[in-house]
Design an enzyme around this catalytic site. Structure first.
Site, PDB file in Angstrom:
ATOM      1  N   CYS A 255      42.356   4.835  39.282  1.00 34.18           N
ATOM      2  CA  CYS A 255      43.390   6.031  39.468  1.00 34.18           C
ATOM      3  C   CYS A 255      44.008   5.888  40.742  1.00 34.18           C
ATOM      4  O   CYS A 255      44.977   4.863  40.892  1.00 34.18           O
ATOM      5  CB  CYS A 255      42.869   7.389  39.332  1.00 34.18           C
ATOM      6  SG  CYS A 255      44.367   8.370  38.837  1.00 34.18           S
TER       7      CYS A 255
ATOM      8  N   GLU B 228      39.690   7.618  33.276  1.00 32.17           N
ATOM      9  CA  GLU B 228      39.028   8.193  34.371  1.00 32.17           C
ATOM     10  C   GLU B 228      38.391   9.630  33.932  1.00 32.17           C
ATOM     11  O   GLU B 228      39.034  10.293  32.959  1.00 32.17           O
ATOM     12  CB  GLU B 228      39.918   8.581  35.421  1.00 32.17           C
ATOM     13  CG  GLU B 228      39.242   9.225  36.690  1.00 32.17           C
ATOM     14  CD  GLU B 228      40.204   9.670  37.876  1.00 32.17           C
ATOM     15  OE1 GLU B 228      39.774   9.448  39.073  1.00 32.17           O
ATOM     16  OE2 GLU B 228      41.686   9.593  37.657  1.00 32.17           O
TER      17      GLU B 228
ATOM     18  N   LYS C  89      34.928   5.410  43.058  1.00 38.06           N
ATOM     19  CA  LYS C  89      36.396   5.542  43.386  1.00 38.06           C
ATOM     20  C   LYS C  89      36.222   5.550  44.860  1.00 38.06           C
ATOM     21  O   LYS C  89      35.617   6.389  45.417  1.00 38.06           O
ATOM     22  CB  LYS C  89      36.979   6.793  42.725  1.00 38.06           C
ATOM     23  CG  LYS C  89      38.257   6.838  42.865  1.00 38.06           C
ATOM     24  CD  LYS C  89      38.750   8.276  42.350  1.00 38.06           C
ATOM     25  CE  LYS C  89      40.406   8.331  42.640  1.00 38.06           C
ATOM     26  NZ  LYS C  89      40.977   9.637  41.698  1.00 38.06           N
TER      27      LYS C  89
END
Length: 292
Positions: free
Chosen positions: A159, A46, A118
């Protein structure tokens, strides 16, 4: 390369700093090493381009997707090395006031095959005083993404998404054999939850899980956990990083997905169910989607 064929996957573990230029140099060096060792698919963590907590400094260095020099360089590198290059995410300009945390899957021809924003924002207060408000700067995504590779379908996440298992089940039900979780887990949360969550996502879905990680004490004083992982569908760890930047490879046999799913066919057994609160009465009955 064909679907079902064994291939080599590599996790690139980085320690991203404040400025895109040096981080690009670090990433290119490690990706080249992964390709030299025979990797067909390479994943970076990330925010591979910069880790910046200061809002003013972040927006000074943000570029749009069309103008981002890191993305242009990584596309050229994938084409040069003839690999599938998965940039775990880049911080990019979404609007004058908002950034986006976006992953890119790049093919051996240098073209972007898929991108993913994300979905789940990391807004938490940790014991000991650590506090993060990702939503203060970043626009959350709204769409799960799956993409075809020569060896099967791959689902993209980033994540903090890891803590929302419904996303991974949905990707598996959509045909994913591989799930990806490029990350910048904090040292505290990583020590407690990293291994168990990644192994659980693999076991629950019968998928391989690939998770390249940020590692160590960064220029912004944030400390990340490292321990990049590749996990097989039965839950066994195939490769693991430590606390330093590096490259970690494993051979991936896609046939293991079908073997695991035949042994425990839980993806086929999900059922719709309701959650009843006897004290609240029938008007508070909640319907829950168990599986398609």
């Amino acid at each position: 390369m064909s679907e079902g064929k064994i291939f080599s996957a590599a996790m690139v573990q980085m320690r991203t700093g404040l400025l895109p230029g040096p981080n690009l140099e670090q990433g290119i060096k490690l990706i080249r090493e992964a390709a030299r060792q025979g990797a067909d698919y390479v994943q970076t963590p990330e925010v591979s381009n910069m880790m910046q907590l200061n809002r003013k400094a972040l927006f000074e260095d943000l570029a749009s997707e069309d103008d981002d020099q890191s993305l242009k360089a990584y596309r050229a590198l994938a084409k040069e090395l003839k690999i599938y290059l998965h940039i775990g995410s880049l911080a990019l300009r979404f609007s004058p006031e908002r950034a986006v945390n976006r992953a890119f899957l790049i093919g051996p021809d240098g073209l972007v095959l898929a991108s993913y924003d994300k979905i789940h924002m990391f807004d938490i207060d940790l014991p000991g005083g650590e506090s993060y408000r990702e939503s203060a700067n970043y626009q959350p995504g709204e769409t799960a993404v799956i993409c075809e590779l020569p060896w099967g379908r791959i689902g993209l996440t980033i994540c903090y998404d890891l803590r929302f298992p419904a996303l991974y089940r949905a990707l598996a039900e959509a045909g994913a054999s591989f799930l990806t979780v490029p990350s910048a887990f904090t040292r505290k949360t990583g020590e407690a939850h990293w291994h168990v969550l990644l192994r659980a996502r693999a076991i629950e879905t019968g998928c391989f899980v690939f998770a390249a990680a940020q590692a160590g004490l960064h220029e912004n004083k944030r400390e990340t956990y490292g321990h990049s992982l590749m996990v097989a569908p039965w839950g066994e760890i195939l490769a693991e990083g430590g606390a330093e930047p590096g490259v970690f490879l494993a051979k991936i046999d896609p046939s293991k997905v079908e073997i695991a799913r035949r042994a425990v066919p839980s993806l086929q057994h999900g059922r719709r169910f309701s959650v009843a609160d006897p004290k609240a009465g029938p008007e508070h009955l909640h319907l829950v989607r168990g599986s398609a």
